[in-house]
Design an enzyme around this catalytic site. Structure first.
Site, PDB file in Angstrom:
ATOM      1  N   HIS A 188      49.407 -10.414 -38.221  1.00 43.69           N
ATOM      2  CA  HIS A 188      49.728 -10.413 -36.786  1.00 43.69           C
ATOM      3  C   HIS A 188      50.018 -11.837 -36.327  1.00 43.69           C
ATOM      4  O   HIS A 188      49.526 -12.804 -36.920  1.00 43.69           O
ATOM      5  CB  HIS A 188      48.549  -9.841 -35.968  1.00 43.69           C
ATOM      6  CG  HIS A 188      47.314 -10.691 -36.045  1.00 43.69           C
ATOM      7  ND1 HIS A 188      46.428 -10.615 -37.088  1.00 43.69           N
ATOM      8  CD2 HIS A 188      46.839 -11.664 -35.219  1.00 43.69           C
ATOM      9  CE1 HIS A 188      45.450 -11.500 -36.905  1.00 43.69           C
ATOM     10  NE2 HIS A 188      45.680 -12.163 -35.784  1.00 43.69           N
ATOM     11  N   CYS A 237      38.764 -12.828 -29.002  1.00 46.19           N
ATOM     12  CA  CYS A 237      39.234 -14.118 -28.488  1.00 46.19           C
ATOM     13  C   CYS A 237      38.761 -14.414 -27.072  1.00 46.19           C
ATOM     14  O   CYS A 237      38.462 -15.567 -26.752  1.00 46.19           O
ATOM     15  CB  CYS A 237      40.743 -14.212 -28.640  1.00 46.19           C
ATOM     16  SG  CYS A 237      41.186 -14.304 -30.397  1.00 46.19           S
ATOM     17  N   LYS A 282      46.512 -21.561 -31.633  1.00 43.61           N
ATOM     18  CA  LYS A 282      45.292 -21.565 -32.450  1.00 43.61           C
ATOM     19  C   LYS A 282      45.509 -20.689 -33.669  1.00 43.61           C
ATOM     20  O   LYS A 282      46.408 -19.829 -33.673  1.00 43.61           O
ATOM     21  CB  LYS A 282      44.106 -21.062 -31.630  1.00 43.61           C
ATOM     22  CG  LYS A 282      44.286 -19.645 -31.123  1.00 43.61           C
ATOM     23  CD  LYS A 282      43.183 -19.253 -30.160  1.00 43.61           C
ATOM     24  CE  LYS A 282      43.372 -17.847 -29.645  1.00 43.61           C
ATOM     25  NZ  LYS A 282      43.279 -16.796 -30.662  1.00 43.61           N
ATOM     26  N   ASP A 329      45.929 -14.811 -25.327  1.00 45.07           N
ATOM     27  CA  ASP A 329      46.657 -14.055 -26.363  1.00 45.07           C
ATOM     28  C   ASP A 329      47.409 -12.824 -25.840  1.00 45.07           C
ATOM     29  O   ASP A 329      47.358 -11.759 -26.467  1.00 45.07           O
ATOM     30  CB  ASP A 329      45.696 -13.634 -27.486  1.00 45.07           C
ATOM     31  CG  ASP A 329      45.080 -14.824 -28.220  1.00 45.07           C
ATOM     32  OD1 ASP A 329      45.356 -15.971 -27.849  1.00 45.07           O
ATOM     33  OD2 ASP A 329      44.306 -14.591 -29.177  1.00 45.07           O
TER      34      ASP A 329
HETATM   35  C1  VGL Z   1      42.375 -11.786 -31.976  1.00 43.10           C
HETATM   36  C2  VGL Z   1      41.693 -10.808 -33.928  1.00 43.10           C
HETATM   37  C3  VGL Z   1      42.489 -11.666 -34.666  1.00 43.10           C
HETATM   38  C4  VGL Z   1      42.306 -11.818 -30.485  1.00 43.10           C
HETATM   39  C5  VGL Z   1      43.158 -12.659 -32.682  1.00 43.10           C
HETATM   40  O1  VGL Z   1      43.250 -12.294 -29.833  1.00 43.10           O
HETATM   41  O2  VGL Z   1      41.272 -11.355 -29.943  1.00 43.10           O
HETATM   42  N1  VGL Z   1      41.638 -10.867 -32.603  1.00 43.10           N
HETATM   43  N2  VGL Z   1      43.213 -12.585 -34.029  1.00 43.10           N
HETATM   44 ZN    ZN Z   2      44.576 -13.767 -35.120  1.00 44.79          ZN
END
Ligand code: VGL
Ligand code: ZN
Length: 199
Positions: A81, A151, A106, A8
């Site tokens: 987000h 994540c 995802k 991510d």
């Molecule tokens: C994530 C919160 C919501 C991450 C993704 O990438 O850790 N955290 N969506």
């Molecule tokens: Zn997320």
């Protein structure tokens, strides 16, 4: 065979982004330099529809970072987000994407969140990542990215369960720390589950 797994590394998780992770940008030059050490580089991309149930904005009267229930699972409510096809969902521009062989998206199902790059939070659906890595001959995963306490953590725990040996590169990871100590607790859990924690 060993793979570098980038979690991510997207604009919304960088300073100034919708769900900014402190120091998220500092990991980019580090991960860019790691590529030559690996046979394969793969990435995950948080990729939500605008109506995703993890967004506080989709729960009238609820606030960001509040805890709720989503389809029977505990859910932290996040700012909007990484909405599909928006700039915030793109990989950070400084990230060298040239050697990324595959991207696993995802979080597309609005009814369930997906912190792990392998399964959703209820282990209801697979992204196919684990199977694909095995068909590529990968046994060893080295993980970098954000967020350490979400994540990264859940990806590592799932990868260990699938039989991969996993190293977490902590100097190339940053976390949210919604509660002070969340990142340290996540690393302790990851270590207890059998991963190697490397600075
Ligand atoms: C994530 C919160 C919501 C991450 C993704 O990438 O850790 N955290 N969506
Ligand atoms: Zn997320």
């Amino acid at each position: 065979m060993k793979a570098l797994l980038l979690i991510d590394i997207q604009n919304d998780f960088m300073p100034g982004g919708a769900l900014a992770v402190t120091g998220g940008d500092e990991i980019i030059p580090i991960v860019n330099k790691l590529h030559p050490q690996f046979d394969l580089v793969v990435a995950t991309q948080d990729w939500h529809p605008a109506d995703h149930g993890s967004f506080a904005a989709n729960h009238p009267g609820k606030n960001v970072f509040e805890q709720t229930d989503l389809d029977g699972l505990p859910q932290t409510l996040w700012p909007v987000h990484c909405v599909q096809n928006t700039g915030g969902a793109l990989f950070a521009p400084a990230l060298d994407t040239r050697r990324i062989a595959r991207v696993f998206t995802k979080g597309m199902n609005p009814r369930i969140d997906s912190y792990s790059g392998l399964y959703d939070n209820g282990h209801r659906a697979s992204t196919g990542m684990g199977e694909w890595l095995k068909t590529q001959g990968v046994q060893e995963l080295h993980v970098a990215g954000v967020a350490t306490d979400y994540c990264v953590k859940f990806t590592v725990l799932d990868a260990l369960k699938e039989g991969f040996s996993v190293t977490v590169l902590t100097s190339a990871c940053r976390g949210v720390n919604l509660q002070p100590g969340d990142v340290d607790r996540a690393l302790a859990e990851i270590l207890a589950a059998g991963a190697v924690i490397q600075r």
